[in-house]
Design an enzyme around this catalytic site. Structure first.
Site, PDB file in Angstrom:
ATOM      1  N   ASN A   6       0.854  -1.188   0.000  1.00  0.00           N
ATOM      2  CA  ASN A   6       0.000   0.000   0.000  1.00  0.00           C
ATOM      3  C   ASN A   6       0.896   1.247   0.000  1.00  0.00           C
ATOM      4  O   ASN A   6       1.698   1.442   0.926  1.00  0.00           O
ATOM      5  CB  ASN A   6      -0.899  -0.034   1.247  1.00  0.00           C
ATOM      6  CG  ASN A   6      -1.830   1.164   1.325  1.00  0.00           C
ATOM      7  OD1 ASN A   6      -1.414   2.287   1.059  1.00  0.00           O
ATOM      8  ND2 ASN A   6      -3.064   0.933   1.698  1.00  0.00           N
ATOM      9  N   HIS A   9       1.002   6.327   1.720  1.00  0.00           N
ATOM     10  CA  HIS A   9       1.756   7.321   2.490  1.00  0.00           C
ATOM     11  C   HIS A   9       2.928   7.938   1.742  1.00  0.00           C
ATOM     12  O   HIS A   9       3.513   8.905   2.202  1.00  0.00           O
ATOM     13  CB  HIS A   9       2.131   6.751   3.857  1.00  0.00           C
ATOM     14  CG  HIS A   9       0.893   6.474   4.663  1.00  0.00           C
ATOM     15  ND1 HIS A   9      -0.084   7.441   4.849  1.00  0.00           N
ATOM     16  CD2 HIS A   9       0.429   5.358   5.255  1.00  0.00           C
ATOM     17  CE1 HIS A   9      -1.082   6.921   5.555  1.00  0.00           C
ATOM     18  NE2 HIS A   9      -0.795   5.657   5.796  1.00  0.00           N
ATOM     19  N   HIS A  42      -5.697   3.636  -1.494  1.00  0.00           N
ATOM     20  CA  HIS A  42      -7.016   3.975  -0.947  1.00  0.00           C
ATOM     21  C   HIS A  42      -7.367   5.379  -1.438  1.00  0.00           C
ATOM     22  O   HIS A  42      -6.707   6.350  -1.059  1.00  0.00           O
ATOM     23  CB  HIS A  42      -6.931   3.939   0.587  1.00  0.00           C
ATOM     24  CG  HIS A  42      -8.232   4.178   1.275  1.00  0.00           C
ATOM     25  ND1 HIS A  42      -8.373   4.072   2.638  1.00  0.00           N
ATOM     26  CD2 HIS A  42      -9.468   4.526   0.818  1.00  0.00           C
ATOM     27  CE1 HIS A  42      -9.626   4.330   2.991  1.00  0.00           C
ATOM     28  NE2 HIS A  42     -10.302   4.624   1.894  1.00  0.00           N
ATOM     29  N   ARG A  44      -9.426   8.081  -0.802  1.00  0.00           N
ATOM     30  CA  ARG A  44     -10.338   8.533   0.256  1.00  0.00           C
ATOM     31  C   ARG A  44     -11.221   9.663  -0.266  1.00  0.00           C
ATOM     32  O   ARG A  44     -10.832  10.401  -1.173  1.00  0.00           O
ATOM     33  CB  ARG A  44      -9.550   9.013   1.474  1.00  0.00           C
ATOM     34  CG  ARG A  44      -8.790   7.892   2.182  1.00  0.00           C
ATOM     35  CD  ARG A  44      -8.191   8.398   3.483  1.00  0.00           C
ATOM     36  NE  ARG A  44      -9.220   8.665   4.458  1.00  0.00           N
ATOM     37  CZ  ARG A  44      -9.532   7.882   5.486  1.00  0.00           C
ATOM     38  NH1 ARG A  44      -8.856   6.775   5.700  1.00  0.00           N
ATOM     39  NH2 ARG A  44     -10.493   8.211   6.310  1.00  0.00           N
ATOM     40  N   ARG A  48      -7.030  12.925   0.858  1.00  0.00           N
ATOM     41  CA  ARG A  48      -5.926  13.432   1.679  1.00  0.00           C
ATOM     42  C   ARG A  48      -4.559  12.923   1.223  1.00  0.00           C
ATOM     43  O   ARG A  48      -3.550  13.525   1.502  1.00  0.00           O
ATOM     44  CB  ARG A  48      -6.145  13.097   3.150  1.00  0.00           C
ATOM     45  CG  ARG A  48      -6.015  11.634   3.470  1.00  0.00           C
ATOM     46  CD  ARG A  48      -6.111  11.383   4.950  1.00  0.00           C
ATOM     47  NE  ARG A  48      -7.435  11.648   5.468  1.00  0.00           N
ATOM     48  CZ  ARG A  48      -7.909  11.104   6.595  1.00  0.00           C
ATOM     49  NH1 ARG A  48      -7.142  10.322   7.306  1.00  0.00           N
ATOM     50  NH2 ARG A  48      -9.125  11.342   7.003  1.00  0.00           N
ATOM     51  N   HIS A  49      -4.529  11.795   0.529  1.00  0.00           N
ATOM     52  CA  HIS A  49      -3.224  11.345   0.014  1.00  0.00           C
ATOM     53  C   HIS A  49      -3.316  11.004  -1.481  1.00  0.00           C
ATOM     54  O   HIS A  49      -2.904  11.794  -2.314  1.00  0.00           O
ATOM     55  CB  HIS A  49      -2.584  10.231   0.863  1.00  0.00           C
ATOM     56  CG  HIS A  49      -3.520   9.188   1.417  1.00  0.00           C
ATOM     57  ND1 HIS A  49      -4.358   8.447   0.637  1.00  0.00           N
ATOM     58  CD2 HIS A  49      -3.712   8.759   2.692  1.00  0.00           C
ATOM     59  CE1 HIS A  49      -5.021   7.600   1.401  1.00  0.00           C
ATOM     60  NE2 HIS A  49      -4.672   7.774   2.662  1.00  0.00           N
ATOM     61  N   GLU A  69      -8.768   0.514  -2.753  1.00  0.00           N
ATOM     62  CA  GLU A  69      -9.624   0.553  -1.561  1.00  0.00           C
ATOM     63  C   GLU A  69     -10.538   1.757  -1.682  1.00  0.00           C
ATOM     64  O   GLU A  69     -10.095   2.853  -2.043  1.00  0.00           O
ATOM     65  CB  GLU A  69      -8.782   0.719  -0.304  1.00  0.00           C
ATOM     66  CG  GLU A  69      -7.936  -0.467   0.033  1.00  0.00           C
ATOM     67  CD  GLU A  69      -7.101  -0.209   1.284  1.00  0.00           C
ATOM     68  OE1 GLU A  69      -7.245   0.854   1.905  1.00  0.00           O
ATOM     69  OE2 GLU A  69      -6.286  -1.067   1.608  1.00  0.00           O
ATOM     70  N   THR A 100      -8.174   3.756   8.582  1.00  0.00           N
ATOM     71  CA  THR A 100      -9.389   2.951   8.685  1.00  0.00           C
ATOM     72  C   THR A 100      -9.427   2.273  10.053  1.00  0.00           C
ATOM     73  O   THR A 100      -8.517   1.524  10.407  1.00  0.00           O
ATOM     74  CB  THR A 100      -9.393   1.879   7.574  1.00  0.00           C
ATOM     75  OG1 THR A 100      -8.964   2.495   6.369  1.00  0.00           O
ATOM     76  CG2 THR A 100     -10.767   1.292   7.382  1.00  0.00           C
ATOM     77  N   GLU A 152     -11.079  -9.221   3.454  1.00  0.00           N
ATOM     78  CA  GLU A 152      -9.795  -8.848   4.035  1.00  0.00           C
ATOM     79  C   GLU A 152     -10.006  -8.741   5.535  1.00  0.00           C
ATOM     80  O   GLU A 152     -10.786  -7.892   5.994  1.00  0.00           O
ATOM     81  CB  GLU A 152      -9.274  -7.526   3.467  1.00  0.00           C
ATOM     82  CG  GLU A 152      -7.929  -7.158   4.094  1.00  0.00           C
ATOM     83  CD  GLU A 152      -7.285  -5.907   3.504  1.00  0.00           C
ATOM     84  OE1 GLU A 152      -7.619  -5.536   2.350  1.00  0.00           O
ATOM     85  OE2 GLU A 152      -6.457  -5.307   4.207  1.00  0.00           O
ATOM     86  N   HIS A 191      -3.574  -4.398   7.879  1.00  0.00           N
ATOM     87  CA  HIS A 191      -3.688  -3.234   8.761  1.00  0.00           C
ATOM     88  C   HIS A 191      -2.792  -3.382   9.979  1.00  0.00           C
ATOM     89  O   HIS A 191      -2.932  -4.321  10.748  1.00  0.00           O
ATOM     90  CB  HIS A 191      -5.124  -2.966   9.226  1.00  0.00           C
ATOM     91  CG  HIS A 191      -5.331  -1.496   9.489  1.00  0.00           C
ATOM     92  ND1 HIS A 191      -4.854  -0.875  10.597  1.00  0.00           N
ATOM     93  CD2 HIS A 191      -5.927  -0.536   8.737  1.00  0.00           C
ATOM     94  CE1 HIS A 191      -5.154   0.413  10.538  1.00  0.00           C
ATOM     95  NE2 HIS A 191      -5.795   0.648   9.401  1.00  0.00           N
TER      96      HIS A 191
HETATM   97  N1  PXP Z   1      -5.895  -2.873   4.479  1.00  0.00           N
HETATM   98  C1  PXP Z   1      -6.818  -1.893   4.520  1.00  0.00           C
HETATM   99  C2  PXP Z   1      -8.222  -2.225   4.147  1.00  0.00           C
HETATM  100  C3  PXP Z   1      -6.474  -0.584   4.883  1.00  0.00           C
HETATM  101  O1  PXP Z   1      -7.422   0.373   4.920  1.00  0.00           O
HETATM  102  C4  PXP Z   1      -5.121  -0.299   5.178  1.00  0.00           C
HETATM  103  C5  PXP Z   1      -4.714   1.096   5.532  1.00  0.00           C
HETATM  104  O2  PXP Z   1      -4.976   1.943   4.474  1.00  0.00           O
HETATM  105  C6  PXP Z   1      -4.190  -1.343   5.096  1.00  0.00           C
HETATM  106  C7  PXP Z   1      -4.614  -2.628   4.771  1.00  0.00           C
HETATM  107  C8  PXP Z   1      -2.740  -1.118   5.344  1.00  0.00           C
HETATM  108  O3  PXP Z   1      -2.519  -0.777   6.673  1.00  0.00           O
HETATM  109  P1  PXP Z   1      -1.082  -0.314   7.146  1.00  0.00           P
HETATM  110  O4  PXP Z   1      -0.784   0.968   6.453  1.00  0.00           O
HETATM  111  O5  PXP Z   1      -1.244  -0.163   8.625  1.00  0.00           O
HETATM  112  O6  PXP Z   1      -0.123  -1.392   6.760  1.00  0.00           O
END
Ligand code: PXP
Length: 243
Positions: A6, A9, A42, A44, A48-49, A69, A100, A152, A191
């Site tokens: 992901n 960031h 994601h 959003r 924001r990102h 996402e 999330t 998930e 997550h």
């Molecule tokens: N899975 C989902 C559905 C999420 O919303 C996120 C965060 O955007 C992640 C995984 C990844 O989480 P992390 O950034 O804490 O690894």
């Protein structure tokens, strides 16, 4: 086991100055070179990102696959159905949250209705669907009834648990994963996973996909994206081999 990186960031750092660096597309290319099996972003509602343009460019550039996402909101859904990523993961979204916070609410009729509509629209567009849920029997059963392709499992509670409680959280994830598989769902998780805590989750045999963002991007600041992804991929592989 697929490892999806992901890269939200990377865009968070860029948006801090609303400039054009660091570039998420470049991060995605390097993540793939480091062994990522796919790229997750994601989009959003508050943007924001990740921005719409990022998704469009990623869809043209990523060679593995894009997991988008999104919340079950009609404007974002419309974009997803137009873009047709390889996979869409429906997540709950609150404007004030930092990330999330929990899985989708599949119990309240209103939320359930929104998710059902979103699943139908995505399926019609030919997009594989996944629902981000807490590792609970009720949520797994509803996800299967709704006809999602995958769930998930939210690993946030495991990640935040005190060391003596982690075993119990792994059991919860294992139980939910077994049930999901039995009901014909593909099983993903994510997550809050880090280099230190990923192994027990990666060792759950039913899991087919892990989504990891913050920890990888954090390490990439110091080691570069390719090395950060390679190291996480290796830890996942080692955990699978050990089972
Ligand atoms: N899975 C989902 C559905 C999420 O919303 C996120 C965060 O955007 C992640 C995984 C990844 O989480 P992390 O950034 O804490 O690894």
């Amino acid at each position: 086991m697929r490892f999806y990186v992901n890269i939200d960031h990377v865009a968070t750092v860029r948006q801090a100055r609303r400039t054009d660096e660091p570039d998420p597309v470049r991060a995605a290319v390097l993540a793939e070179l480091g062994g990522a099996d796919g790229i997750t972003v994601h989009l959003r509602e508050d943007r924001r990102h990740i921005q719409d343009r990022d998704v469009e460019l990623l869809l043209q550039t990523v060679r593995t696959g894009v997991n988008l996402e999104l919340a079950a909101a009609s404007d974002i859904l419309e974009l997803a159905c137009r873009w047709r990523p390889m996979q869409a993961t429906l997540v709950p979204e609150k404007r004030e949250e930092i990330t999330t916070e929990g899985g989708l609410d599949l119990q309240s009729p209103e939320s359930r209705g929104r998710v059902e509509t979103a699943l139908a629209r995505l399926a019609e567009a030919g997009v594989r669907t996944s629902l981000f849920i807490d590792p609970e029997e009720g949520a797994v059963r509803v996800a299967a009834e709704m006809g999602a392709d995958a769930v998930e499992l939210h690993t946030g509670e495991y990640a935040n648990a005190r060391p003596e409680m982690r075993g119990r959280e792994i059991e919860r994830l294992q139980t939910a994963a077994s049930l999901a598989r039995k009901l014909g769902l593909a099983v993903h998780a994510g997550h809050g996973l880090t280099y230190e805590n990923v192994a027990p989750v990666a060792a759950i045999p039913e899991l087919e996909e892990l989504n990891i963002g913050h920890s990888v991007v954090s390490r990439a600041i110091f080691t570069g994206m390719e090395a950060a992804v390679r190291e996480m991929a290796e830890r996942i592989r080692r955990a699978r081999r050990a089972t």
